[in-house]
Write an enzyme that holds these catalytic residues in place. Sequence first.
Site, short mmCIF file in Angstrom:
data_model
loop_
_atom_site.label_atom_id
_atom_site.label_comp_id
_atom_site.label_asym_id
_atom_site.label_seq_id
_atom_site.Cartn_x
_atom_site.Cartn_y
_atom_site.Cartn_z
CG ASP A 225 2.88 -3.42 -15.63
OD1 ASP A 225 3.50 -2.62 -16.37
OD2 ASP A 225 2.70 -3.24 -14.41
CG ASP B 22 8.82 0.90 -29.62
OD1 ASP B 22 9.58 1.28 -28.73
OD2 ASP B 22 7.66 1.35 -29.77
CB ILE B 23 4.90 -2.75 -27.75
CG1 ILE B 23 5.67 -3.96 -27.18
CG2 ILE B 23 3.41 -3.08 -27.85
CD1 ILE B 23 5.23 -4.36 -25.78
CG ASN C 71 0.53 1.78 -20.35
OD1 ASN C 71 0.25 0.69 -19.87
ND2 ASN C 71 1.78 2.17 -20.55
CD GLU D 185 7.01 2.18 -25.42
OE1 GLU D 185 6.70 3.09 -26.19
OE2 GLU D 185 7.31 2.39 -24.22
#
Length: 243
Positions: A135, A118-119, A126, A161
């Site tokens: 993106d 997971d980021i 965002n 993500e």
Amino acid sequence: MRHIHPDDRSKTVRYLRNQIKCGELNFRKDLRILRDDDYVWSEVIAKIALDDEGRLRKLAGIIIDIPERKEKEEKLTREATLDPLTGIANRGSFDSRFMQMKQSLEDEGIAFSLLLLDIDYFKKVNDTWGHGVGDQALKHVTQIMQNTLREGDFVARVGGEEFAMLLHCDAAETADRIAERIRCNVEGSPLVTSEGTISLTISIGIFNASRGIAGQFCETMLSKADEALYEAKSTGRNKVVSY
């Protein structure tokens, strides 16, 4: 045979042998055929002729060029199996590969590791920089994973993500080492955009599947990898945790 694309030759031979073995003397297969120094997708429709000893004597039939049809089929396959943003496998492809590896574990004892990535603070990326940069961040992390994983390892985007990896690992330490290498590479490679340079980190949860737990459901394995990922995120992020 020399006019058939090298990647299609062995499949053609297997198909022929199987048809003859089953007593089925019809041949119908899509192959890449050499035509004027280039390979063209073609549909081969033929009858198989055998000699008195049951060996292949010849194929007699027609070859129909099908490049447009094949292009449409490949486009549909890409849309059905790949994530359109990152170009890696999508959730459906992951589920299919996961089931295959679980079956190999049960049948042959081939151990593997499931990694969920997971980021960290992706919503903040965002909100601060916009979805276009978000993106770019997804593509950036994808590229790092692809460059770090070994040949034969599998990676898919399974959520916004969130990514999943399936690694053939005889030892649990192997998955830990690869995951840590990915984590370090992401941390050490900021995303450079026209809007500025953005530091990214990731959290990874690992579940190692060995013969001792072969009877568990895929959902159970995913749940355990997710528990490890949750622990990584809830205890500071930017870390690797094994279940």
